[in-house]
Design a protein around this motif. Structure first.
Motif, short mmCIF file in Angstrom:
data_model
loop_
_atom_site.label_atom_id
_atom_site.label_comp_id
_atom_site.label_asym_id
_atom_site.label_seq_id
_atom_site.Cartn_x
_atom_site.Cartn_y
_atom_site.Cartn_z
N SER A 93 0.87 -1.18 0.00
CA SER A 93 0.00 0.00 0.00
C SER A 93 0.91 1.24 0.00
O SER A 93 1.87 1.29 0.77
N VAL A 124 -5.59 -0.11 1.05
CA VAL A 124 -6.57 0.07 2.14
C VAL A 124 -7.49 1.26 1.92
O VAL A 124 -7.11 2.28 1.36
N ARG A 129 -11.04 -1.02 5.45
CA ARG A 129 -11.66 -1.70 4.30
C ARG A 129 -10.61 -1.93 3.21
O ARG A 129 -9.60 -1.24 3.15
N LYS A 190 -18.43 4.52 -8.16
CA LYS A 190 -17.21 5.09 -7.58
C LYS A 190 -16.04 5.00 -8.55
O LYS A 190 -15.68 3.92 -9.01
C1 BT5 Z 1 -11.69 4.73 0.17
O1 BT5 Z 1 -12.10 4.02 1.28
O2 BT5 Z 1 -12.39 5.00 -0.77
C2 BT5 Z 1 -10.23 5.12 0.20
C3 BT5 Z 1 -9.44 4.49 -0.90
C4 BT5 Z 1 -8.01 4.97 -0.92
C5 BT5 Z 1 -7.15 4.17 -1.84
C6 BT5 Z 1 -5.78 4.74 -1.97
S1 BT5 Z 1 -4.88 4.00 -3.25
C7 BT5 Z 1 -3.43 4.76 -2.75
C8 BT5 Z 1 -3.44 4.75 -1.23
N1 BT5 Z 1 -2.86 3.53 -0.73
C9 BT5 Z 1 -3.78 2.78 -0.10
O3 BT5 Z 1 -3.54 1.66 0.41
N2 BT5 Z 1 -4.96 3.39 -0.09
C10 BT5 Z 1 -4.90 4.68 -0.75
P1 BT5 Z 1 -13.62 3.66 1.60
O4 BT5 Z 1 -14.50 4.85 1.52
O5 BT5 Z 1 -13.55 2.92 2.88
O6 BT5 Z 1 -14.04 2.70 0.43
C11 BT5 Z 1 -13.65 1.36 0.40
C12 BT5 Z 1 -14.74 0.60 -0.33
O7 BT5 Z 1 -14.73 0.94 -1.73
C13 BT5 Z 1 -14.52 -0.91 -0.29
O8 BT5 Z 1 -15.12 -1.46 0.85
C14 BT5 Z 1 -15.21 -1.37 -1.57
O9 BT5 Z 1 -16.59 -1.48 -1.38
C15 BT5 Z 1 -14.98 -0.21 -2.53
N3 BT5 Z 1 -13.81 -0.40 -3.40
C16 BT5 Z 1 -12.67 -1.12 -3.19
N4 BT5 Z 1 -11.81 -0.98 -4.20
C17 BT5 Z 1 -12.41 -0.19 -5.11
C18 BT5 Z 1 -12.02 0.34 -6.36
N5 BT5 Z 1 -10.83 0.11 -6.92
N6 BT5 Z 1 -12.91 1.14 -7.01
C19 BT5 Z 1 -14.13 1.42 -6.48
N7 BT5 Z 1 -14.54 0.97 -5.29
C20 BT5 Z 1 -13.69 0.18 -4.60
#
Ligand code: BT5
Length: 327
Positions: A93, A124, A129, A190
């Motif tokens: 990550s 993450v 999540r 999303k």
């Molecule tokens: C987010 O959390 O939306 C924050 C995402 C942040 C990702 C970036 S990538 C670079 C950096 N390094 C990391 O490890 N993380 C950050 P949240 O609101 O909790 O949404 C998570 C939810 O979005 C999950 O439970 C899924 O339902 C959905 N999800 C997972 N992967 C997805 C994707 N690629 N595109 C759309 N939805 C996704």
């Protein structure tokens, strides 16, 4: 080849347009002709297609869309955002890696540094999540040292959401929505998520990691069905692969612009923009705030970045963190 520290100076003189001769390159950069040859070879190994003409010199035919530091920094007009880039073909990550670096020695990580991975094995989201991050997307973290009390953190997430919405709008003429606090949606699907983390002591923020995940050219068909239904990529929206390099560069420029405004404490300007992209102002919503479900109408966003809600019983409350639930 060590991609983290790789630097290929001739790249800033090569283009898809006119040829440039080896002689001119070696004059401009004070490199020997052998050095120039070596750099051309490195570029070829990285997937650049370069036309070589004995008379005219070199010209790029096509370049790979890899988020290499020197491509991002090439002609980047910012002062600090994106001027230091750590690149990894794969990481657990980018946020976790950045955190580790900052805990080791924050002084070694200049403000505006980017940590980028082509894919993440353990991306993450909020509240632990999972964030699915296969190749083709943009997964990066930006390091900031804002003069801010910890209570100001939600504003950084809001500012980042505006920057991303704006970047998508400017590059593709697409109107996306911001779903409070950290999602960017296109027609309710999303396209991007933001995860901000911080360390603070004695009432002041020491550092902030702004994690940004954007579905750009990645294939969503490998996502679990429930997440796939609710996600979309920029490639899926526009119908063609986008230039991730151009996207990251544009994002850096916009980010710096807004962060400068932010640092001058002019948050009302950013909030006004946020309202134009807002997904929920005026809507009846339900949200999970710390395990409690609250229902009501969203009236506005506060100066601190809290959602102002008129509950069904008429009471006005401010919610600083929570997750909007499906109605
Ligand atoms: C987010 O959390 O939306 C924050 C995402 C942040 C990702 C970036 S990538 C670079 C950096 N390094 C990391 O490890 N993380 C950050 P949240 O609101 O909790 O949404 C998570 C939810 O979005 C999950 O439970 C899924 O339902 C959905 N999800 C997972 N992967 C997805 C994707 N690629 N595109 C759309 N939805 C996704």
């Amino acid at each position: 080849m060590d991609l983290k520290s790789i630097d290929i100076p001739i790249l800033s003189y090569l283009s898809e347009g006119l040829f440039i001769s080896g002689e001119e390159l070696s004059n401009k950069l004070a490199f020997s002709r052998i050095d120039i040859e070596r750099q051309i070879q490195q570029l070829t190994q990285l997937g650049y297609d370069i036309s070589v003409d004995n008379q005219k010199g070199y010209r790029i035919i096509s370049r790979p869309d890899i988020l290499l530091p020197f491509e991002i920094k090439n002609k980047l007009t910012t002062n600090y955002i994106g001027q230091t880039v750590y690149y990894f073909p794969e990481l657990t990550s980018t946020n976790a890696f950045a955190r580790q670096k900052l805990l080791e020695k924050a002084e070694k990580v200049p403000e505006g540094t980017l940590f980028i991975a082509e894919k993440q094995s353990d991306g993450v989201g909020r509240l632990g999540r999972q964030w699915i991050s296969p190749s083709g997307g943009i997964w990066l973290s930006i390091i900031l040292y804002p003069q801010l009390a910890p209570s100001g953190m939600p504003r950084i997430t809001l500012m980042t959401a505006v920057v991303i919405a704006k970047t998508i709008h400017q590059l593709f003429s697409l109107k996306v929505n911001i779903k409070w606090p950290n999602d960017i949606l296109f027609h309710d699907k999303k396209v991007c998520g933001i995860l901000t983390e911080m360390s603070a002591n004695t009432g002041k923020i020491r550092w902030v990691i702004v994690g940004i995940g954007i579905n750009t050219n990645n294939d969503l068909s490998e996502f679990p069905e429930d997440i796939q239904k609710e996600s979309i990529s920029l490639k899926g929206i526009t119908g063609e692969a986008i230039s991730r390099i151009a996207f990251v560069q544009h994002l850096c420029v916009e980010f710096e612009k807004y962060y400068e405004v932010f640092q001058k404490n002019d948050f009302s300007f950013i909030l006004d923009e946020w309202r134009t992209y807002s997904h929920c102002i005026g809507e009846k919503i339900k949200m999970n705030a710390g395990g409690k479900v609250i229902a009501g109408e969203v009236i506005d966003i506060s100066e601190e970045g809290a959602l102002i809600l008129k509950k069904d019983n008429g009471r006005i409350v401010k919610i600083i963190s929570g997750t909007l639930l499906k109605q």
